[in-house]
Design a protein around this motif. Structure first.
Motif, PDB file in Angstrom:
ATOM      1  N   PHE A 152       0.852  -1.191   0.000  1.00  0.00           N
ATOM      2  CA  PHE A 152       0.000   0.000   0.000  1.00  0.00           C
ATOM      3  C   PHE A 152       0.889   1.243   0.000  1.00  0.00           C
ATOM      4  O   PHE A 152       1.917   1.296   0.697  1.00  0.00           O
ATOM      5  CB  PHE A 152      -0.925   0.022   1.213  1.00  0.00           C
ATOM      6  CG  PHE A 152      -1.986  -1.049   1.181  1.00  0.00           C
ATOM      7  CD1 PHE A 152      -3.186  -0.828   0.532  1.00  0.00           C
ATOM      8  CD2 PHE A 152      -1.774  -2.277   1.787  1.00  0.00           C
ATOM      9  CE1 PHE A 152      -4.174  -1.811   0.488  1.00  0.00           C
ATOM     10  CE2 PHE A 152      -2.740  -3.273   1.750  1.00  0.00           C
ATOM     11  CZ  PHE A 152      -3.948  -3.038   1.099  1.00  0.00           C
ATOM     12  N   TYR A 199       0.903   5.448   0.452  1.00  0.00           N
ATOM     13  CA  TYR A 199       0.143   6.555   1.027  1.00  0.00           C
ATOM     14  C   TYR A 199       0.573   7.843   0.338  1.00  0.00           C
ATOM     15  O   TYR A 199       1.745   8.224   0.379  1.00  0.00           O
ATOM     16  CB  TYR A 199       0.356   6.591   2.540  1.00  0.00           C
ATOM     17  CG  TYR A 199      -0.161   5.321   3.185  1.00  0.00           C
ATOM     18  CD1 TYR A 199      -1.461   5.234   3.655  1.00  0.00           C
ATOM     19  CD2 TYR A 199       0.647   4.185   3.254  1.00  0.00           C
ATOM     20  CE1 TYR A 199      -1.959   4.053   4.207  1.00  0.00           C
ATOM     21  CE2 TYR A 199       0.166   2.993   3.789  1.00  0.00           C
ATOM     22  CZ  TYR A 199      -1.138   2.939   4.268  1.00  0.00           C
ATOM     23  OH  TYR A 199      -1.635   1.764   4.794  1.00  0.00           O
ATOM     24  N   TYR A 224      -4.182   9.690   0.783  1.00  0.00           N
ATOM     25  CA  TYR A 224      -4.939   8.597   0.169  1.00  0.00           C
ATOM     26  C   TYR A 224      -4.133   7.304   0.244  1.00  0.00           C
ATOM     27  O   TYR A 224      -2.923   7.308   0.045  1.00  0.00           O
ATOM     28  CB  TYR A 224      -5.237   8.912  -1.303  1.00  0.00           C
ATOM     29  CG  TYR A 224      -6.313   9.961  -1.504  1.00  0.00           C
ATOM     30  CD1 TYR A 224      -7.632   9.596  -1.806  1.00  0.00           C
ATOM     31  CD2 TYR A 224      -6.011  11.308  -1.386  1.00  0.00           C
ATOM     32  CE1 TYR A 224      -8.613  10.560  -1.992  1.00  0.00           C
ATOM     33  CE2 TYR A 224      -6.985  12.286  -1.564  1.00  0.00           C
ATOM     34  CZ  TYR A 224      -8.294  11.903  -1.869  1.00  0.00           C
ATOM     35  OH  TYR A 224      -9.266  12.854  -2.040  1.00  0.00           O
ATOM     36  N   GLU A 225      -4.831   6.210   0.532  1.00  0.00           N
ATOM     37  CA  GLU A 225      -4.201   4.888   0.535  1.00  0.00           C
ATOM     38  C   GLU A 225      -4.419   4.255  -0.837  1.00  0.00           C
ATOM     39  O   GLU A 225      -5.560   4.044  -1.255  1.00  0.00           O
ATOM     40  CB  GLU A 225      -4.811   4.016   1.621  1.00  0.00           C
ATOM     41  CG  GLU A 225      -4.171   2.630   1.723  1.00  0.00           C
ATOM     42  CD  GLU A 225      -4.872   1.759   2.745  1.00  0.00           C
ATOM     43  OE1 GLU A 225      -5.772   0.982   2.339  1.00  0.00           O
ATOM     44  OE2 GLU A 225      -4.530   1.871   3.944  1.00  0.00           O
ATOM     45  N   CYS A 226      -3.320   3.971  -1.532  1.00  0.00           N
ATOM     46  CA  CYS A 226      -3.431   3.492  -2.908  1.00  0.00           C
ATOM     47  C   CYS A 226      -2.663   2.199  -3.129  1.00  0.00           C
ATOM     48  O   CYS A 226      -1.672   1.925  -2.456  1.00  0.00           O
ATOM     49  CB  CYS A 226      -2.884   4.553  -3.878  1.00  0.00           C
ATOM     50  SG  CYS A 226      -3.790   6.117  -3.855  1.00  0.00           S
ATOM     51  N   LYS A 251     -13.539   6.734   1.768  1.00  0.00           N
ATOM     52  CA  LYS A 251     -12.492   6.013   2.501  1.00  0.00           C
ATOM     53  C   LYS A 251     -11.086   6.450   2.095  1.00  0.00           C
ATOM     54  O   LYS A 251     -10.100   5.928   2.606  1.00  0.00           O
ATOM     55  CB  LYS A 251     -12.646   4.512   2.282  1.00  0.00           C
ATOM     56  CG  LYS A 251     -13.934   3.941   2.866  1.00  0.00           C
ATOM     57  CD  LYS A 251     -13.995   2.428   2.666  1.00  0.00           C
ATOM     58  CE  LYS A 251     -15.269   1.846   3.265  1.00  0.00           C
ATOM     59  NZ  LYS A 251     -15.349   0.372   3.059  1.00  0.00           N
ATOM     60  N   LEU A 285      -9.416   6.041  -0.804  1.00  0.00           N
ATOM     61  CA  LEU A 285      -8.706   4.945  -1.445  1.00  0.00           C
ATOM     62  C   LEU A 285      -8.477   5.275  -2.924  1.00  0.00           C
ATOM     63  O   LEU A 285      -9.260   6.006  -3.531  1.00  0.00           O
ATOM     64  CB  LEU A 285      -9.492   3.639  -1.338  1.00  0.00           C
ATOM     65  CG  LEU A 285      -9.826   3.157   0.071  1.00  0.00           C
ATOM     66  CD1 LEU A 285     -10.640   1.869   0.006  1.00  0.00           C
ATOM     67  CD2 LEU A 285      -8.564   2.953   0.896  1.00  0.00           C
TER      68      LEU A 285
END
Length: 292
Positions: free
Chosen positions: A13, A15, A23-25, A53, A55
């Motif tokens: 993941f 960030y 954002y978590e990508c 969320k 994402l």
């Protein structure tokens, strides 16, 4: 599509900072297929898959200005290399290795010698003489000395800086002093072997109030230079530059050649012996790696 910067990567993941929002990508499989892995510090284009969320998915990695292998971080402007004057004792060969790595990426470099309250003035003067000869800023610090902390703050302002050094030298403690709202884990020196315990577990890009970014990195114990050619190494030792004119050969690598200006400067004390010894060790390491 949005553009942001990767500030942390853990377990696949990434960030991404986008105007102060994280954002978590994940990264698309095409990057793995092309043998390209996103790095902390990368500027990326990403799509949002869930706004609520926070994402997303990384769609594109922008071209990197710089790329460090260890610590793995991209688009850095400068390196501040932190070593302790004692506890643990300074490994000058390791310090020189990191300087070579930073020089190879054309980073600005500053040297921070920490914990000076634990050593006498003679030891401080010895290190100052060695590294001021390189032309790099040399800052002596303690966590309680506000003037030295302010000096580092000025260097950090508006730049992306890799803040690196072996474990236990006080990197995280200094960073906590530089910016009070940082809560970085600090560690102790192992009483058994006088080596630092690892306290930073991953590479992370941290925003500073001075508009810059700083990378807090895991401590490192070795750095390889196998990416370099023999002929390139001397270019990463800045203090050699003014003595090259004294070399008989333009292709001089300052080892066994006759009439070498650099070797003469070492003999006369104008280039510190420890720096030249590091150079020869790295030279031999590059040659050895080329044989395999």
């Amino acid at each position: 599509m949005r553009e942001g910067r990767i500030i942390k990567g853990i377990g696949g993941f990434y960030y991404i900072d986008y105007d102060g929002i994280t954002y978590e990508c994940k990264a698309r499989g095409i990057f793995r297929k092309n043998k390209m892995t996103p790095m902390v510090g990368d500027y990326v284009v990403f799509s949002v898959t869930d706004e609520e969320k926070l994402l997303g998915m990384i769609e594109e990695i922008k071209e990197r200005e710089t790329e460090l292998i260890r610590p793995p971080v991209a688009n850095v402007d400068q390196a501040i290399v932190v070593f302790a004057i004692t506890q643990p004792d300074p490994n000058l060969a390791l310090l020189d290795r990191f300087i070579v790595l930073a020089e190879s990426q054309r980073l600005e470099i500053a040297i921070c010698i920490n914990k000076i309250d634990l050593a006498d003035e003679e030891e401080q003067a010895k290190l100052k003489k060695i590294y001021e000869a390189t032309g790099y800023p040399v800052i002596f610090t303690t966590k309680e000395n506000k003037a030295s902390i302010d000096e580092i703050k000025k260097l950090l302002a508006g730049k992306t800086t890799v803040f690196a050094g072996p474990s236990g030298v006080g990197k995280s403690t200094l960073l906590n002093r530089i910016q009070s709202n940082l809560v970085l884990q600090t560690g102790e020196i192992s009483a058994k072997n006088a080596r630092g315990k690892h306290t930073t577990r991953h590479v992370e890009l941290i925003p500073l109030q001075s508009s810059g970014w700083v990378v807090d990195t895991p401590g490192f114990s070795s750095l390889t230079v196998d990416f370099m050619e023999v002929e390139e190494l001397s270019d990463t030792f800045r203090e050699f530059d003014e003595y090259r004119e004294g070399c008989q050969y333009l292709s001089c690598i300052h080892e066994n050649e006759p009439r070498c200006g650099v070797k003469t400067a070492v003999e006369e004390g104008d280039i510190p012996q420890s720096r030249y010894t590091s150079y020869l060790q790295l030279l031999e390491e590059i040659r050895k790696n080329r044989r395999y």
